[in-house]
Motif scaffolding. Structure first.
Motif, PDB file in Angstrom:
ATOM      1  N   PHE A 146     -14.250 -10.125  38.297  1.00 15.80           N
ATOM      2  CA  PHE A 146     -14.365 -10.058  36.851  1.00 15.80           C
ATOM      3  C   PHE A 146     -14.290 -11.450  36.236  1.00 15.80           C
ATOM      4  O   PHE A 146     -14.844 -11.702  35.184  1.00 15.80           O
ATOM      5  CB  PHE A 146     -13.306  -9.124  36.246  1.00 15.80           C
ATOM      6  CG  PHE A 146     -12.015  -9.793  35.885  1.00 15.80           C
ATOM      7  CD1 PHE A 146     -11.803 -10.221  34.583  1.00 15.80           C
ATOM      8  CD2 PHE A 146     -11.021  -9.991  36.814  1.00 15.80           C
ATOM      9  CE1 PHE A 146     -10.616 -10.833  34.220  1.00 15.80           C
ATOM     10  CE2 PHE A 146      -9.841 -10.592  36.463  1.00 15.80           C
ATOM     11  CZ  PHE A 146      -9.633 -11.016  35.164  1.00 15.80           C
ATOM     12  N   MET A 147     -13.618 -12.357  36.902  1.00 19.59           N
ATOM     13  CA  MET A 147     -13.499 -13.718  36.385  1.00 19.59           C
ATOM     14  C   MET A 147     -14.856 -14.418  36.350  1.00 19.59           C
ATOM     15  O   MET A 147     -15.066 -15.317  35.543  1.00 19.59           O
ATOM     16  CB  MET A 147     -12.528 -14.536  37.232  1.00 19.59           C
ATOM     17  CG  MET A 147     -11.109 -14.042  37.157  1.00 19.59           C
ATOM     18  SD  MET A 147     -10.426 -14.378  35.547  1.00 19.59           S
ATOM     19  CE  MET A 147      -8.718 -14.480  35.936  1.00 19.59           C
ATOM     20  N   ASP A 148     -15.774 -14.015  37.221  1.00 15.22           N
ATOM     21  CA  ASP A 148     -17.103 -14.619  37.224  1.00 15.22           C
ATOM     22  C   ASP A 148     -17.842 -14.353  35.917  1.00 15.22           C
ATOM     23  O   ASP A 148     -18.648 -15.163  35.482  1.00 15.22           O
ATOM     24  CB  ASP A 148     -17.941 -14.087  38.395  1.00 15.22           C
ATOM     25  CG  ASP A 148     -17.361 -14.477  39.742  1.00 15.22           C
ATOM     26  OD1 ASP A 148     -16.593 -15.462  39.791  1.00 15.22           O
ATOM     27  OD2 ASP A 148     -17.678 -13.796  40.729  1.00 15.22           O
ATOM     28  N   LEU A 155      -8.864 -11.652  25.565  1.00 18.82           N
ATOM     29  CA  LEU A 155      -8.298 -10.453  26.193  1.00 18.82           C
ATOM     30  C   LEU A 155      -6.778 -10.521  26.232  1.00 18.82           C
ATOM     31  O   LEU A 155      -6.088  -9.544  25.909  1.00 18.82           O
ATOM     32  CB  LEU A 155      -8.854 -10.277  27.608  1.00 18.82           C
ATOM     33  CG  LEU A 155     -10.337  -9.918  27.719  1.00 18.82           C
ATOM     34  CD1 LEU A 155     -10.764  -9.908  29.178  1.00 18.82           C
ATOM     35  CD2 LEU A 155     -10.627  -8.578  27.059  1.00 18.82           C
ATOM     36  N   ARG A 156      -6.239 -11.649  26.648  1.00 20.25           N
ATOM     37  CA  ARG A 156      -4.777 -11.781  26.749  1.00 20.25           C
ATOM     38  C   ARG A 156      -4.103 -11.656  25.382  1.00 20.25           C
ATOM     39  O   ARG A 156      -3.072 -10.986  25.245  1.00 20.25           O
ATOM     40  CB  ARG A 156      -4.417 -13.108  27.406  1.00 20.25           C
ATOM     41  CG  ARG A 156      -4.675 -13.102  28.895  1.00 20.25           C
ATOM     42  CD  ARG A 156      -4.292 -14.409  29.543  1.00 20.25           C
ATOM     43  NE  ARG A 156      -4.437 -14.308  30.993  1.00 20.25           N
ATOM     44  CZ  ARG A 156      -4.698 -15.333  31.771  1.00 20.25           C
ATOM     45  NH1 ARG A 156      -4.820 -16.557  31.278  1.00 20.25           N
ATOM     46  NH2 ARG A 156      -4.813 -15.162  33.073  1.00 20.25           N
ATOM     47  N   ARG A 179     -12.815 -19.005  30.020  1.00 13.34           N
ATOM     48  CA  ARG A 179     -11.430 -19.135  29.552  1.00 13.34           C
ATOM     49  C   ARG A 179     -11.257 -18.597  28.129  1.00 13.34           C
ATOM     50  O   ARG A 179     -10.200 -18.067  27.786  1.00 13.34           O
ATOM     51  CB  ARG A 179     -10.949 -20.570  29.656  1.00 13.34           C
ATOM     52  CG  ARG A 179     -11.631 -21.520  28.702  1.00 13.34           C
ATOM     53  CD  ARG A 179     -10.991 -22.908  28.669  1.00 13.34           C
ATOM     54  NE  ARG A 179     -11.677 -23.736  27.712  1.00 13.34           N
ATOM     55  CZ  ARG A 179     -11.550 -23.645  26.393  1.00 13.34           C
ATOM     56  NH1 ARG A 179     -10.739 -22.761  25.879  1.00 13.34           N
ATOM     57  NH2 ARG A 179     -12.228 -24.436  25.585  1.00 13.34           N
ATOM     58  N   ILE A 180     -12.301 -18.687  27.302  1.00 12.82           N
ATOM     59  CA  ILE A 180     -12.203 -18.164  25.934  1.00 12.82           C
ATOM     60  C   ILE A 180     -12.140 -16.637  25.960  1.00 12.82           C
ATOM     61  O   ILE A 180     -11.294 -16.024  25.292  1.00 12.82           O
ATOM     62  CB  ILE A 180     -13.381 -18.665  25.066  1.00 12.82           C
ATOM     63  CG1 ILE A 180     -13.281 -20.187  24.903  1.00 12.82           C
ATOM     64  CG2 ILE A 180     -13.388 -17.960  23.706  1.00 12.82           C
ATOM     65  CD1 ILE A 180     -14.519 -20.831  24.316  1.00 12.82           C
ATOM     66  N   ASP A 181     -13.000 -16.013  26.746  1.00 10.59           N
ATOM     67  CA  ASP A 181     -12.969 -14.546  26.876  1.00 10.59           C
ATOM     68  C   ASP A 181     -11.606 -14.080  27.404  1.00 10.59           C
ATOM     69  O   ASP A 181     -11.034 -13.120  26.888  1.00 10.59           O
ATOM     70  CB  ASP A 181     -14.069 -14.056  27.821  1.00 10.59           C
ATOM     71  CG  ASP A 181     -15.466 -14.250  27.262  1.00 10.59           C
ATOM     72  OD1 ASP A 181     -15.629 -14.208  26.033  1.00 10.59           O
ATOM     73  OD2 ASP A 181     -16.389 -14.440  28.070  1.00 10.59           O
ATOM     74  N   VAL A 219      -7.445 -18.952  20.254  1.00 12.32           N
ATOM     75  CA  VAL A 219      -8.296 -19.330  21.400  1.00 12.32           C
ATOM     76  C   VAL A 219      -9.156 -20.555  21.098  1.00 12.32           C
ATOM     77  O   VAL A 219     -10.005 -20.934  21.902  1.00 12.32           O
ATOM     78  CB  VAL A 219      -9.165 -18.145  21.893  1.00 12.32           C
ATOM     79  CG1 VAL A 219      -8.285 -17.012  22.400  1.00 12.32           C
ATOM     80  CG2 VAL A 219     -10.131 -17.669  20.825  1.00 12.32           C
ATOM     81  N   ASN A 220      -8.923 -21.145  19.904  1.00 10.74           N
ATOM     82  CA  ASN A 220      -9.555 -22.410  19.537  1.00 10.74           C
ATOM     83  C   ASN A 220     -11.086 -22.339  19.438  1.00 10.74           C
ATOM     84  O   ASN A 220     -11.801 -23.160  20.008  1.00 10.74           O
ATOM     85  CB  ASN A 220      -9.123 -23.523  20.496  1.00 10.74           C
ATOM     86  CG  ASN A 220      -9.329 -24.906  19.909  1.00 10.74           C
ATOM     87  OD1 ASN A 220      -9.289 -25.078  18.701  1.00 10.74           O
ATOM     88  ND2 ASN A 220      -9.562 -25.882  20.773  1.00 10.74           N
TER      89      ASN A 220
END
Length: 158
Positions: free
Chosen positions: A5-7, A17-18, A11-13, A35-36
């Motif tokens: 799923f990381m593929d 989610l977090r 980092r923004i997505d 998330v800048n």
């Protein structure tokens, strides 16, 4: 942990989610700041995360005790037969039970594990007598009253 799923996510997505997992009430502006990214970018990405199925719902969690459902019960169910038809009949029957929070088909000593909220032990006894033992194909039910909820509905670790 598998990285498949990381593929699909940068980092923004992952940040979106977090943050939403920790606090689903964040406004788009607050989330964008966290998330800048710009609010427009954040809105587009959040919408894309919903569309891709990474986020499937945003809800509020109600304190069970505040609505008189402070008793948590875990129930192990063994069916009398392990056939697709038995499983389907059981699953269809439990899907209509509003008292049932979760139902999981499992491997091991039980066929299913159920999570149920009740007002108290007597309330659960009524459910047990009127609903649980009447479910199709049930051979055995094992009930576990939760004494203390140590960790519940923890966020996914990714």
């Amino acid at each position: 942990m598998e990285d498949s799923f990381m593929d699909d996510l940068d980092r923004i997505d992952i940040g979106i989610l977090r943050h939403l997992q920790a606090n689903g009430r964040l406004t788009n502006a607050e989330l964008a700041k966290a998330v800048n990214v710009s609010p427009a970018t954040c809105h587009r990405r959040t919408h894309a995360l919903f569309e891709a199925g990474h986020i499937f719902r945003v809800t509020g969690q109600v304190n069970p005790a505040s609505v008189d459902l402070g008793t948590l019960v875990m129930v192990g169910v063994v069916l009398d037969r392990s056939t697709p038809e038995s499983f389907a009949a059981f699953e269809e029957a439990v899907s209509g039970m509003k008292e049932l929070l979760d139902c999981h088909l499992v491997a091991g000593d039980f066929d299913y594990l159920l999570k149920i909220r009740a007002r108290d032990m007597n309330d659960f006894n009524v459910m047990h007598t009127k609903m649980l033992i009447a479910l199709p194909g049930v051979r055995q039910i094992r009930t576990f009253f939760v004494l203390k909820e140590v960790k519940e509905n923890a966020p996914l670790a990714f």
